[in-house]
Write a protein that holds these residues in place. Structure first.
Motif, PDB file in Angstrom:
ATOM      1  N   GLY A 177      55.521 101.189 -79.254  1.00  0.00           N
ATOM      2  CA  GLY A 177      56.071 102.513 -79.498  1.00  0.00           C
ATOM      3  C   GLY A 177      56.432 103.206 -78.199  1.00  0.00           C
ATOM      4  O   GLY A 177      55.932 102.842 -77.128  1.00  0.00           O
ATOM      5  N   ARG A 178      57.288 104.226 -78.297  1.00  0.00           N
ATOM      6  CA  ARG A 178      57.777 104.888 -77.091  1.00  0.00           C
ATOM      7  C   ARG A 178      56.631 105.438 -76.244  1.00  0.00           C
ATOM      8  O   ARG A 178      56.622 105.296 -75.017  1.00  0.00           O
ATOM      9  CB  ARG A 178      58.740 106.014 -77.456  1.00  0.00           C
ATOM     10  CG  ARG A 178      59.473 106.560 -76.232  1.00  0.00           C
ATOM     11  CD  ARG A 178      60.187 107.861 -76.542  1.00  0.00           C
ATOM     12  NE  ARG A 178      60.981 108.279 -75.413  1.00  0.00           N
ATOM     13  CZ  ARG A 178      60.486 108.792 -74.281  1.00  0.00           C
ATOM     14  NH1 ARG A 178      59.184 108.926 -74.131  1.00  0.00           N
ATOM     15  NH2 ARG A 178      61.297 109.159 -73.303  1.00  0.00           N
ATOM     16  N   GLY A 179      55.658 106.072 -76.893  1.00  0.00           N
ATOM     17  CA  GLY A 179      54.531 106.637 -76.151  1.00  0.00           C
ATOM     18  C   GLY A 179      53.750 105.580 -75.401  1.00  0.00           C
ATOM     19  O   GLY A 179      53.408 105.762 -74.221  1.00  0.00           O
ATOM     20  N   ALA A 180      53.483 104.470 -76.070  1.00  0.00           N
ATOM     21  CA  ALA A 180      52.734 103.383 -75.431  1.00  0.00           C
ATOM     22  C   ALA A 180      53.537 102.769 -74.296  1.00  0.00           C
ATOM     23  O   ALA A 180      52.994 102.430 -73.235  1.00  0.00           O
ATOM     24  CB  ALA A 180      52.377 102.314 -76.463  1.00  0.00           C
ATOM     25  N   MET A 181      54.847 102.630 -74.501  1.00  0.00           N
ATOM     26  CA  MET A 181      55.695 102.065 -73.453  1.00  0.00           C
ATOM     27  C   MET A 181      55.752 103.001 -72.253  1.00  0.00           C
ATOM     28  O   MET A 181      55.683 102.554 -71.099  1.00  0.00           O
ATOM     29  CB  MET A 181      57.108 101.841 -74.018  1.00  0.00           C
ATOM     30  CG  MET A 181      57.982 100.966 -73.150  1.00  0.00           C
ATOM     31  SD  MET A 181      57.411  99.250 -73.192  1.00  0.00           S
ATOM     32  CE  MET A 181      57.766  98.757 -71.522  1.00  0.00           C
ATOM     33  N   ALA A 182      55.862 104.297 -72.500  1.00  0.00           N
ATOM     34  CA  ALA A 182      55.892 105.270 -71.409  1.00  0.00           C
ATOM     35  C   ALA A 182      54.591 105.228 -70.611  1.00  0.00           C
ATOM     36  O   ALA A 182      54.609 105.268 -69.371  1.00  0.00           O
ATOM     37  CB  ALA A 182      56.147 106.675 -71.958  1.00  0.00           C
ATOM     38  N   GLU A 183      53.472 105.133 -71.306  1.00  0.00           N
ATOM     39  CA  GLU A 183      52.175 105.062 -70.621  1.00  0.00           C
ATOM     40  C   GLU A 183      52.066 103.794 -69.774  1.00  0.00           C
ATOM     41  O   GLU A 183      51.569 103.832 -68.644  1.00  0.00           O
ATOM     42  CB  GLU A 183      51.030 105.097 -71.636  1.00  0.00           C
ATOM     43  CG  GLU A 183      50.799 106.467 -72.244  1.00  0.00           C
ATOM     44  CD  GLU A 183      49.668 106.463 -73.266  1.00  0.00           C
ATOM     45  OE1 GLU A 183      48.796 105.570 -73.172  1.00  0.00           O
ATOM     46  OE2 GLU A 183      49.679 107.331 -74.144  1.00  0.00           O
ATOM     47  N   LEU A 184      52.519 102.671 -70.322  1.00  0.00           N
ATOM     48  CA  LEU A 184      52.480 101.413 -69.584  1.00  0.00           C
ATOM     49  C   LEU A 184      53.331 101.504 -68.319  1.00  0.00           C
ATOM     50  O   LEU A 184      52.887 101.135 -67.224  1.00  0.00           O
ATOM     51  CB  LEU A 184      52.960 100.264 -70.473  1.00  0.00           C
ATOM     52  CG  LEU A 184      53.128  98.903 -69.797  1.00  0.00           C
ATOM     53  CD1 LEU A 184      51.786  98.402 -69.275  1.00  0.00           C
ATOM     54  CD2 LEU A 184      53.744  97.902 -70.759  1.00  0.00           C
ATOM     55  N   LEU A 185      54.554 102.005 -68.461  1.00  0.00           N
ATOM     56  CA  LEU A 185      55.444 102.126 -67.305  1.00  0.00           C
ATOM     57  C   LEU A 185      54.852 103.072 -66.263  1.00  0.00           C
ATOM     58  O   LEU A 185      54.958 102.823 -65.059  1.00  0.00           O
ATOM     59  CB  LEU A 185      56.829 102.607 -67.749  1.00  0.00           C
ATOM     60  CG  LEU A 185      57.664 101.597 -68.534  1.00  0.00           C
ATOM     61  CD1 LEU A 185      58.912 102.263 -69.099  1.00  0.00           C
ATOM     62  CD2 LEU A 185      58.046 100.399 -67.649  1.00  0.00           C
ATOM     63  N   HIS A 186      54.218 104.139 -66.723  1.00  0.00           N
ATOM     64  CA  HIS A 186      53.627 105.093 -65.791  1.00  0.00           C
ATOM     65  C   HIS A 186      52.492 104.437 -64.999  1.00  0.00           C
ATOM     66  O   HIS A 186      52.412 104.580 -63.770  1.00  0.00           O
ATOM     67  CB  HIS A 186      53.111 106.320 -66.557  1.00  0.00           C
ATOM     68  CG  HIS A 186      52.813 107.488 -65.670  1.00  0.00           C
ATOM     69  ND1 HIS A 186      51.646 107.603 -64.973  1.00  0.00           N
ATOM     70  CD2 HIS A 186      53.546 108.579 -65.360  1.00  0.00           C
ATOM     71  CE1 HIS A 186      51.657 108.715 -64.271  1.00  0.00           C
ATOM     72  NE2 HIS A 186      52.800 109.337 -64.485  1.00  0.00           N
ATOM     73  N   ARG A 187      51.630 103.710 -65.697  1.00  0.00           N
ATOM     74  CA  ARG A 187      50.533 103.021 -65.003  1.00  0.00           C
ATOM     75  C   ARG A 187      51.069 102.005 -64.000  1.00  0.00           C
ATOM     76  O   ARG A 187      50.546 101.875 -62.891  1.00  0.00           O
ATOM     77  CB  ARG A 187      49.618 102.305 -66.017  1.00  0.00           C
ATOM     78  CG  ARG A 187      48.700 103.232 -66.788  1.00  0.00           C
ATOM     79  CD  ARG A 187      47.561 102.462 -67.473  1.00  0.00           C
ATOM     80  NE  ARG A 187      48.005 101.319 -68.243  1.00  0.00           N
ATOM     81  CZ  ARG A 187      48.398 101.369 -69.516  1.00  0.00           C
ATOM     82  NH1 ARG A 187      48.422 102.532 -70.164  1.00  0.00           N
ATOM     83  NH2 ARG A 187      48.753 100.280 -70.152  1.00  0.00           N
ATOM     84  N   MET A 188      52.095 101.279 -64.399  1.00  0.00           N
ATOM     85  CA  MET A 188      52.656 100.261 -63.510  1.00  0.00           C
ATOM     86  C   MET A 188      53.304 100.893 -62.283  1.00  0.00           C
ATOM     87  O   MET A 188      53.143 100.398 -61.153  1.00  0.00           O
ATOM     88  CB  MET A 188      53.648  99.392 -64.274  1.00  0.00           C
ATOM     89  CG  MET A 188      52.991  98.527 -65.336  1.00  0.00           C
ATOM     90  SD  MET A 188      54.179  97.622 -66.334  1.00  0.00           S
ATOM     91  CE  MET A 188      54.742  96.401 -65.151  1.00  0.00           C
ATOM     92  N   ALA A 189      54.035 101.995 -62.484  1.00  0.00           N
ATOM     93  CA  ALA A 189      54.693 102.671 -61.366  1.00  0.00           C
ATOM     94  C   ALA A 189      53.654 103.211 -60.389  1.00  0.00           C
ATOM     95  O   ALA A 189      53.750 102.998 -59.172  1.00  0.00           O
ATOM     96  CB  ALA A 189      55.585 103.797 -61.883  1.00  0.00           C
ATOM     97  N   ARG A 190      52.640 103.907 -60.925  1.00  0.00           N
ATOM     98  CA  ARG A 190      51.611 104.459 -60.037  1.00  0.00           C
ATOM     99  C   ARG A 190      50.810 103.336 -59.375  1.00  0.00           C
ATOM    100  O   ARG A 190      50.409 103.456 -58.213  1.00  0.00           O
ATOM    101  CB  ARG A 190      50.694 105.401 -60.809  1.00  0.00           C
ATOM    102  CG  ARG A 190      51.304 106.749 -61.161  1.00  0.00           C
ATOM    103  CD  ARG A 190      51.878 107.500 -59.950  1.00  0.00           C
ATOM    104  NE  ARG A 190      50.944 107.652 -58.856  1.00  0.00           N
ATOM    105  CZ  ARG A 190      50.174 108.712 -58.666  1.00  0.00           C
ATOM    106  NH1 ARG A 190      50.250 109.747 -59.492  1.00  0.00           N
ATOM    107  NH2 ARG A 190      49.359 108.771 -57.635  1.00  0.00           N
ATOM    108  N   GLY A 191      50.599 102.233 -60.090  1.00  0.00           N
ATOM    109  CA  GLY A 191      49.910 101.087 -59.499  1.00  0.00           C
ATOM    110  C   GLY A 191      50.695 100.500 -58.343  1.00  0.00           C
ATOM    111  O   GLY A 191      50.103 100.102 -57.321  1.00  0.00           O
ATOM    112  N   ALA A 192      52.015 100.459 -58.467  1.00  0.00           N
ATOM    113  CA  ALA A 192      52.849  99.942 -57.375  1.00  0.00           C
ATOM    114  C   ALA A 192      52.759 100.835 -56.149  1.00  0.00           C
ATOM    115  O   ALA A 192      52.628 100.350 -55.021  1.00  0.00           O
ATOM    116  CB  ALA A 192      54.299  99.815 -57.854  1.00  0.00           C
ATOM    117  N   PHE A 193      52.802 102.154 -56.369  1.00  0.00           N
ATOM    118  CA  PHE A 193      52.663 103.067 -55.228  1.00  0.00           C
ATOM    119  C   PHE A 193      51.280 102.960 -54.611  1.00  0.00           C
ATOM    120  O   PHE A 193      51.130 102.993 -53.384  1.00  0.00           O
ATOM    121  CB  PHE A 193      52.927 104.515 -55.669  1.00  0.00           C
ATOM    122  CG  PHE A 193      54.380 104.837 -55.872  1.00  0.00           C
ATOM    123  CD1 PHE A 193      55.339 104.534 -54.919  1.00  0.00           C
ATOM    124  CD2 PHE A 193      54.805 105.485 -57.038  1.00  0.00           C
ATOM    125  CE1 PHE A 193      56.678 104.834 -55.087  1.00  0.00           C
ATOM    126  CE2 PHE A 193      56.135 105.804 -57.227  1.00  0.00           C
ATOM    127  CZ  PHE A 193      57.074 105.483 -56.244  1.00  0.00           C
TER     128      PHE A 193
END
Length: 198
Positions: free
Chosen positions: A176-192
């Motif tokens: 779902g969009r919410g779950a996908m947004a959360e996943l992308l957010h975690r991945m982006a912050r993890g990369a930084f």
């Protein structure tokens, strides 16, 4: 585009369908009649709104670059006084909204940017540089250990990650969009985080 809640204008409907069709079949694979049919008007009727397909493409690609930069500046103003972490989270959320809601524009940018007139292409690049530099400044506040070139590389890498959404499969096959947004957010912050602890 994605943040509007009122009914789209005819011009916006045309641009949305043009983006979808160009992304699916390529700029040269789509005629004005097909774009017109997608919004319920004749192909020639499109010329009341745009001089041609080239103008639609330019408005789409310049427009999304302007929207991203304007949105990022707005988010910075909204969290004025907040921590740099809050600002970075807000920027990531804004880009995720774009990546999930405007997937055809990502494809269009990747495939068709070189078709723009030189002046339009230069404008897109200028807007994108401003957008990147805004992020670089915030990332360096959160991770002061990063040099400017490393922060810029990290920002571009995170954009690559977030802008991969057109390659993730059909929307119905994703979480779902919410779950996908959360996943992308975690991945982006993890990369930084990974870049900032080097």
């Amino acid at each position: 585009m994605a943040t509007r809640t009122d009914a789209p204008t005819r011009r916006e409907q045309i641009l949305k369908e043009a983006a979808r069709l160009f992304a699916e079949r390529g700029f040269h694979g789509v005629g004005v009649d097909e774009i017109g049919a997608a919004v319920g008007i004749s192909g020639p009727g499109l010329y009341r709104h745009f001089p041609g397909k080239d103008a639609m493409l330019a408005e789409l690609l310049v427009g999304i670059s302007e929207q991203l930069l304007r949105g990022a500046r707005h988010r910075l103003a909204e969290v004025d006084g907040g921590s740099a972490e809050d600002v970075l989270d807000s920027l990531v959320e804004g880009h995720i909204d774009f990546a999930l809601d405007d997937r055809p524009l990502i494809t269009l940018h990747d495939r068709e940017l070189d078709r723009l007139r030189d002046s339009d292409r230069k404008l897109v690049r200028q807007l994108q540089r401003q957008y990147v530099e805004l992020w670089v400044e915030v990332v360096r506040e959160v991770y002061p250990v990063l040099t400017e070139p490393t922060a810029r590389s990290a920002v571009h890498s995170v954009f690559g990650l977030l802008n991969s959404t057109p390659h993730l499969g059909r929307p119905g096959s994703l979480p779902g969009r919410g779950a996908m947004a959360e996943l992308l957010h975690r991945m982006a912050r993890g990369a930084f985080e990974a870049a900032g602890t080097e």
